[in-house]
Write an enzyme that holds these catalytic residues in place. Structure first.
Site, short mmCIF file in Angstrom:
data_model
loop_
_atom_site.label_atom_id
_atom_site.label_comp_id
_atom_site.label_asym_id
_atom_site.label_seq_id
_atom_site.Cartn_x
_atom_site.Cartn_y
_atom_site.Cartn_z
N GLU A 148 0.89 -1.24 -0.08
CA GLU A 148 -0.11 -0.16 -0.01
C GLU A 148 0.79 1.38 0.22
O GLU A 148 0.54 2.14 0.82
CB GLU A 148 -0.79 -0.02 1.33
CG GLU A 148 -1.84 -1.38 0.98
CD GLU A 148 -2.90 -1.31 2.40
OE1 GLU A 148 -2.91 -0.46 3.39
OE2 GLU A 148 -3.78 -1.99 2.40
N GLU A 195 -6.26 -10.93 -1.09
CA GLU A 195 -6.84 -11.06 0.01
C GLU A 195 -8.46 -10.90 -0.13
O GLU A 195 -9.34 -10.12 0.57
CB GLU A 195 -6.48 -9.42 0.82
CG GLU A 195 -5.21 -9.30 0.98
CD GLU A 195 -4.66 -8.22 1.84
OE1 GLU A 195 -5.43 -7.42 2.38
OE2 GLU A 195 -3.60 -7.99 1.67
C1 GLA Z 1 -4.72 -4.66 4.35
C2 GLA Z 1 -3.38 -5.47 4.65
C3 GLA Z 1 -3.88 -6.83 5.28
C4 GLA Z 1 -4.96 -6.87 6.24
C5 GLA Z 1 -6.10 -6.26 5.56
C6 GLA Z 1 -7.29 -6.37 6.35
O1 GLA Z 1 -5.16 -5.06 3.26
O2 GLA Z 1 -2.79 -5.68 3.41
O3 GLA Z 1 -2.56 -7.31 6.02
O4 GLA Z 1 -4.44 -5.99 7.32
O5 GLA Z 1 -5.92 -5.05 5.07
O6 GLA Z 1 -7.12 -6.89 7.62
#
Ligand code: GLA
Length: 390
Positions: A186, A293
């Site tokens: 990010e 994710e």
């Molecule tokens: C982000 C992070 C993850 C996790 C998610 C939600 O996307 O990359 O490690 O913390 O948020 O839990």
């Protein structure tokens, strides 16, 4: 079971950009009717108990890895069946929190590898691959990292030394056991004039903190795949900036293997067309695309009531099944460009979305709280045979 410390959760304004509000009632009604017409067989709840449940990883074995993010509950055995479910359906493990800076390196000179080590051992015992998540991120990184000995902000050199030392220690420990690393998480801004998000990393080191992290990781574990991981890549501005970042790294000799598209999605957003465009843009860049994710929330942004506390109504679960079917039909179509699809949690019980952005009962994954397959499981298990949607 979500272990993400609340103080480190992304703030609401950031998350509101991920899931835009919509008119849920109207949409649910429309989609339910549409889905009922289009997919009658798949829309029914699976007959409990009398239908053998195929292993997801087997269904997609010729296409991509099916991954899952987990915590220590998989080996702790308080929930007797979760380890079994994880080993049956998934062939790649991400530590949900255990490899983040705050978990591994909570204080200067203090490393706490126990949970991460046990998760890596669990994966090995179950013949699962392991993805390292994550080396450099603004969140879930303790304050001390950004402070000098005098308690004031560290300077560039001091912070770079800390970053290098952390990467050497962590990537060094798991060398040979890890398929690849989310080196930086990010870094790119989804709006505003600055293309990289404001963070102590950027403020103190400068924009090249990203390059430095990849250089260190590449030196420490040259055989590990290197990934850049981010959310909301379907936002064209953010995607363009992400392409710029990855291209810049590649031009400087970093072997970026894949972009990780976090894929925290909702029942309606982003559209399949937007996801496909995002895939195409990264294919053109010459990297793989991993979905890292994945979950599909049942709530719209801003929903505060716990409306699904006693379970989600069948029509909503069917809407979710249709959404997952379309997503996986697209993934299957682009399978030669996708190495891995990872779900952010094994069952609804363990999803972070039960406590984020507010505490409410969510049902974003393929298995319910008891570990039973939901309509979404059956639609994903059938989507492998689908042709391109639309
Ligand atoms: C982000 C992070 C993850 C996790 C998610 C939600 O996307 O990359 O490690 O913390 O948020 O839990």
């Amino acid at each position: 079971m979500n272990q993400k410390p609340p103080a480190k959760l992304p703030d609401l304004s950031e998350m509101s950009a991920r899931i835009k509000p919509g008119t849920r009632r109207f949409f649910i009604l429309g989609l339910t009717v549409l889905f009922g017409m289009m997919m009658p067989a798949r829309g029914e709840l699976p007959p409990a108990g009398d239908k053998p449940v195929p292993a997801l990883k087997d269904i997609y074995k010729n296409d991509f890895l099916i991954g899952v993010a987990v915590g220590p509950y998989v080996y702790q055995n308080e929930d007797k069946t979760i380890g079994e479910l994880v080993a049956k359906h998934f062939n790649c493990l991400t530590c949900e929190n255990a490899m983040k800076w705050a978990s591994l390196h909570p204080a200067a000179g203090v490393y706490t590898f126990e949970t991460a080590d046990k998760l890596v051992e669990f994966a090995k015992a179950k013949a699962m691959q392991v993805v390292g998540h994550t080396l450099v991120w603004e969140q879930q990184t303790p304050e001390w990292v950004f402070k000098g000995a005098d308690g004031k902000d560290a300077n560039r050199d001091v912070l770079l030394v800390k970053m290098r030392e952390h990467i050497e220690k962590v990537a060094g420990r798991y060398r040979g056991k890890i398929k690849g690393w989310d080196v930086v998480n990010e870094a790119v801004a989804g709006g505003g004039k600055e293309w990289l998000s404001d963070s102590p990393w950027k403020r103190i080191i400068g924009e090249d903190y990203v390059l430095k992290a990849y250089e260190f990781a590449q030196q420490v574990d040259p055989k590990a795949e290197l990934y850049y991981n981010d959310y909301e890549l379907e936002n064209p501005l953010k995607r363009e900036r992400c392409v710029r970042l990855v291209k810049g790294l590649m031009d400087k000799g970093i072997k970026i293997h894949a972009v990780g598209n976090q894929a925290h999605w909702s029942l309606t957003k982003p559209s399949i067309a937007e996801i496909e465009q995002t895939l195409k843009d990264f294919v053109a860049l010459g990297v793989k695309i991993n979905f890292t994710e994945l979950d599909v929330t049942l709530y719209n942004w801003g929903d505060k009531n716990d409306i699904y506390q006693t379970g989600a109504p069948p029509e909503v679960l069917q809407q979710q099944a249709a959404r997952y079917a379309a997503i996986f039909a697209l993934f299957h179509h682009y399978r030669q460009h996708i190495d891995r699809v990872t779900f952010w949690g094994p069952t609804d019980k363990y999803s972070w979305l039960n406590s984020f952005p507010v505490r409410h009962t969510n049902h974003p994954l393929l298995f319910d709280r008891a570990g039973l397959p939901k309509p979404a499981f059956w639609s994903v298990s059938e989507a492998a045979g689908e042709q391109k949607p639309r």
